[in-house]
Design a protein around this motif. Structure first.
Motif, PDB file in Angstrom:
ATOM      1  N   UNK A  91       0.840  -1.197   0.000  1.00 14.94           N
ATOM      2  CA  UNK A  91       0.000   0.000   0.000  1.00 14.94           C
ATOM      3  C   UNK A  91       0.876   1.248   0.000  1.00 14.94           C
ATOM      4  N   UNK A  92       0.209   2.415  -0.013  1.00 10.05           N
ATOM      5  CA  UNK A  92       0.908   3.658   0.294  1.00 10.05           C
ATOM      6  C   UNK A  92       1.568   3.523   1.663  1.00 10.05           C
ATOM      7  N   UNK A  93       2.596   4.335   1.905  1.00 10.24           N
ATOM      8  CA  UNK A  93       3.095   4.449   3.274  1.00 10.24           C
ATOM      9  C   UNK A  93       1.945   4.887   4.168  1.00 10.24           C
ATOM     10  N   UNK A  94       1.908   4.390   5.398  1.00  4.16           N
ATOM     11  CA  UNK A  94       0.769   4.635   6.273  1.00  4.16           C
ATOM     12  C   UNK A  94       0.565   6.120   6.538  1.00  4.16           C
ATOM     13  N   UNK A  95       1.634   6.924   6.444  1.00  2.93           N
ATOM     14  CA  UNK A  95       1.503   8.367   6.674  1.00  2.93           C
ATOM     15  C   UNK A  95       1.423   9.153   5.370  1.00  2.93           C
ATOM     16  N   UNK A  96       1.232   8.451   4.253  1.00  5.55           N
ATOM     17  CA  UNK A  96       1.128   9.094   2.939  1.00  5.55           C
ATOM     18  C   UNK A  96      -0.305   9.574   2.740  1.00  5.55           C
ATOM     19  N   UNK A  97      -0.474  10.880   2.576  1.00  6.40           N
ATOM     20  CA  UNK A  97      -1.815  11.442   2.397  1.00  6.40           C
ATOM     21  C   UNK A  97      -2.257  11.424   0.941  1.00  6.40           C
ATOM     22  N   UNK A  98      -1.432  10.874   0.053  1.00  7.78           N
ATOM     23  CA  UNK A  98      -1.783  10.813  -1.356  1.00  7.78           C
ATOM     24  C   UNK A  98      -2.917   9.848  -1.615  1.00  7.78           C
ATOM     25  N   UNK A  99      -3.401   9.784  -2.852  1.00  9.46           N
ATOM     26  CA  UNK A  99      -4.535   8.910  -3.168  1.00  9.46           C
ATOM     27  C   UNK A  99      -4.192   7.440  -2.936  1.00  9.46           C
ATOM     28  N   UNK A 100      -5.157   6.647  -2.466  1.00 10.96           N
ATOM     29  CA  UNK A 100      -4.897   5.241  -2.147  1.00 10.96           C
ATOM     30  C   UNK A 100      -4.497   4.429  -3.375  1.00 10.96           C
ATOM     31  N   UNK A 101      -3.561   3.514  -3.161  1.00 13.43           N
ATOM     32  CA  UNK A 101      -3.122   2.596  -4.206  1.00 13.43           C
ATOM     33  C   UNK A 101      -2.736   1.286  -3.534  1.00 13.43           C
ATOM     34  N   UNK A 102      -2.907   0.194  -4.248  1.00 12.39           N
ATOM     35  CA  UNK A 102      -2.507  -1.106  -3.719  1.00 12.39           C
ATOM     36  C   UNK A 102      -1.960  -1.963  -4.848  1.00 12.39           C
ATOM     37  N   UNK A 103      -0.932  -2.730  -4.518  1.00  9.00           N
ATOM     38  CA  UNK A 103      -0.304  -3.663  -5.452  1.00  9.00           C
ATOM     39  C   UNK A 103      -0.461  -5.071  -4.902  1.00  9.00           C
ATOM     40  N   UNK A 104      -0.962  -5.976  -5.722  1.00  6.01           N
ATOM     41  CA  UNK A 104      -1.119  -7.378  -5.339  1.00  6.01           C
ATOM     42  C   UNK A 104      -0.114  -8.227  -6.103  1.00  6.01           C
ATOM     43  N   UNK A 105       0.765  -8.915  -5.366  1.00  6.96           N
ATOM     44  CA  UNK A 105       1.712  -9.867  -5.945  1.00  6.96           C
ATOM     45  C   UNK A 105       1.257 -11.274  -5.578  1.00  6.96           C
ATOM     46  N   UNK A 106       1.050 -12.121  -6.576  1.00  2.00           N
ATOM     47  CA  UNK A 106       0.577 -13.486  -6.347  1.00  2.00           C
ATOM     48  C   UNK A 106       1.593 -14.478  -6.880  1.00  2.00           C
ATOM     49  N   UNK A 107       1.882 -15.505  -6.062  1.00  2.00           N
ATOM     50  CA  UNK A 107       2.768 -16.571  -6.521  1.00  2.00           C
ATOM     51  C   UNK A 107       2.192 -17.912  -6.086  1.00  2.00           C
ATOM     52  N   UNK A 108       1.958 -18.789  -7.052  1.00  3.41           N
ATOM     53  CA  UNK A 108       1.490 -20.136  -6.749  1.00  3.41           C
ATOM     54  C   UNK A 108       2.654 -20.971  -6.225  1.00  3.41           C
ATOM     55  N   UNK A 109       2.342 -22.000  -5.455  1.00  3.54           N
ATOM     56  CA  UNK A 109       3.367 -22.893  -4.933  1.00  3.54           C
ATOM     57  C   UNK A 109       3.894 -23.799  -6.043  1.00  3.54           C
ATOM     58  N   UNK A 110       5.070 -24.378  -5.799  1.00  7.82           N
ATOM     59  CA  UNK A 110       5.655 -25.310  -6.751  1.00  7.82           C
ATOM     60  C   UNK A 110       6.826 -24.707  -7.504  1.00  7.82           C
TER      61      UNK A 110
END
Length: 383
Positions: A91-110
């Motif tokens: 996510x944004x830094x917790x003290x970042x007042x900028x607009x919200x953003x989120x990055x999802x990284x997914x890795x399957x097992x194996x």
């Protein structure tokens, strides 16, 4: 909430599955709601429900009974499900007042499994633009990485660049667009990626995200198989004699979940939805809370007295696609479960959480992150 086979990606949380501010959830089809017909508000049940939602949402945990893993460090969260597929969220830094953003990284097992990455932004009003919002200039650790969608998947080259930069604390991701700038913090990412390596057995292999080594990639454990659920249709409604409904409702009111259930306390008589599960049992439900959203309780009972009710769930918020769905949503967070009839029992089919989402400014959380998934197959279909 998707329940299906080989679930890999988490889904963005969509507001249509939750209660809008000041609004009311549509829990069942209109005919079903008419059959339930519950109105009003029960104080004791409301207090218990709100207390439960607060605990679930603040903690970022889904229901017990699964072997998923959750972990958080600084601006990053990790949720791994029972197949060892891991989903890391920044996510944004917790003290970042900028607009919200989120990055999802997914890795399957194996062995030989690559990361996938998806971005999600919210504007200042908490509304998520669609895929048509266009692209923005992407920088990773201060280096240009080309164009990226404002909401969508990063390319394989961009993902490789990001995963290489994050363990060195130089992976801050920035999206620059004419309408604004969004920045995903890298604080905590290294610890979360290391945890993925540990959970998936990648430490010391060439494919590890953090602690690489020469141990052969083929030694990485395979993914665990998801439990198979043979999904049967939920039973069609039955019409019961009034005397039977009264006796059945009395048995339900004697249970902890039914003692202050609205649909069992109506002056005109109980409102029940009843369906035949098998030769010996019925599935019975009633609306128990309806002030801001429809919340239903479900029990299995014997077809004949004594009914001996057994609680299936007391927090079902939607019945759709032959699935009982329980969504606990409050402010920035949500969690939920899905249950299905497998021909023998009502079984758990999926559990999700939004992670450690408090203060991240996404309505009900940015993502649905499964802790428990199943391989759902229609009964009678070929494997």
């Amino acid at each position: 909430m998707g329940v299906g086979r080989h679930a890999l990606r988490a889904e963005p949380v969509r507001n249509h599955g939750h209660v809008p501010p000041g609004g009311r959830r549509r829990g069942m089809a209109p005919a079903d709601l008419r059959q339930h017909g519950a109105q009003g508000e029960t104080g004791g049940r409301m207090k218990r429900l709100l207390a439960t939602l607060a605990v679930l949402c603040a903690a970022g945990h889904a229901a017990a009974g699964t072997d998923g893993v959750t972990f958080s460090h600084l601006d990053w969260d990790l949720v791994c499900d029972n197949t060892r597929t891991c989903r890391a969220v920044g996510y944004n830094a917790i003290d970042d007042a900028g607009p919200p953003v989120s990055l999802l990284l997914t890795r399957a097992a194996g062995p030989h499994q690559a990361f996938q990455a998806v971005l999600r932004i919210d504007d200042a009003h908490g509304e998520r633009p669609g895929e048509s919002a266009g692209t923005a200039m992407l920088t990773i650790g201060g280096s240009a990485a080309g164009q990226a969608p404002l909401n969508g998947h990063l390319s394989a080259a961009q993902v490789a660049m990001l995963v290489a930069a994050l363990p060195g604390h130089d992976g801050k991701l920035t999206l620059s667009h004419a309408t604004g700038t969004w920045t995903v913090s890298d604080a905590g990412a290294s610890a979360v990626l290391l945890k993925i390596d540990e959970i998936q057995g990648r430490l010391g292999t060439p494919g590890a995200a953090v602690r690489k080594g020469t141990r052969p990639e083929k030694t990485v454990p395979a993914a665990r198989s998801a439990p198979v659920v043979r999904a049967h249709p939920l039973p069609a409604p039955l019409t019961l004699p009034v005397a039977t409904k009264l006796a059945m409702a009395a048995a339900l009111r004697a249970t902890p979940a039914g003692q202050d259930c609205e649909g069992l306390l109506l002056p005109a008589g109980p409102e029940l939805r009843v369906g035949r599960l098998d030769a010996a049992r019925l599935l019975v439900s009633s609306i128990c809370f309806s002030a801001r959203e429809t919340v239903m309780a479900f029990w299995t009972v014997n077809r004949q007295a004594p009914y001996a009710p057994k609680l299936v769930a007391e927090d079902v918020t939607e019945v759709r696609d032959n699935t009982l769905r329980s969504i606990h949503a409050m402010h920035d967070c949500s969690s939920g479960e899905a249950r299905m009839w497998d021909g023998r029992e009502i079984v758990l089919a999926r559990v999700f959480t939004a992670g450690n989402c408090v203060g991240r400014r996404f309505m009900h959380g940015a993502w649905q992150l499964p802790t428990f998934v199943t391989d759902v197959r229609l009964a009678g279909a070929r494997p």
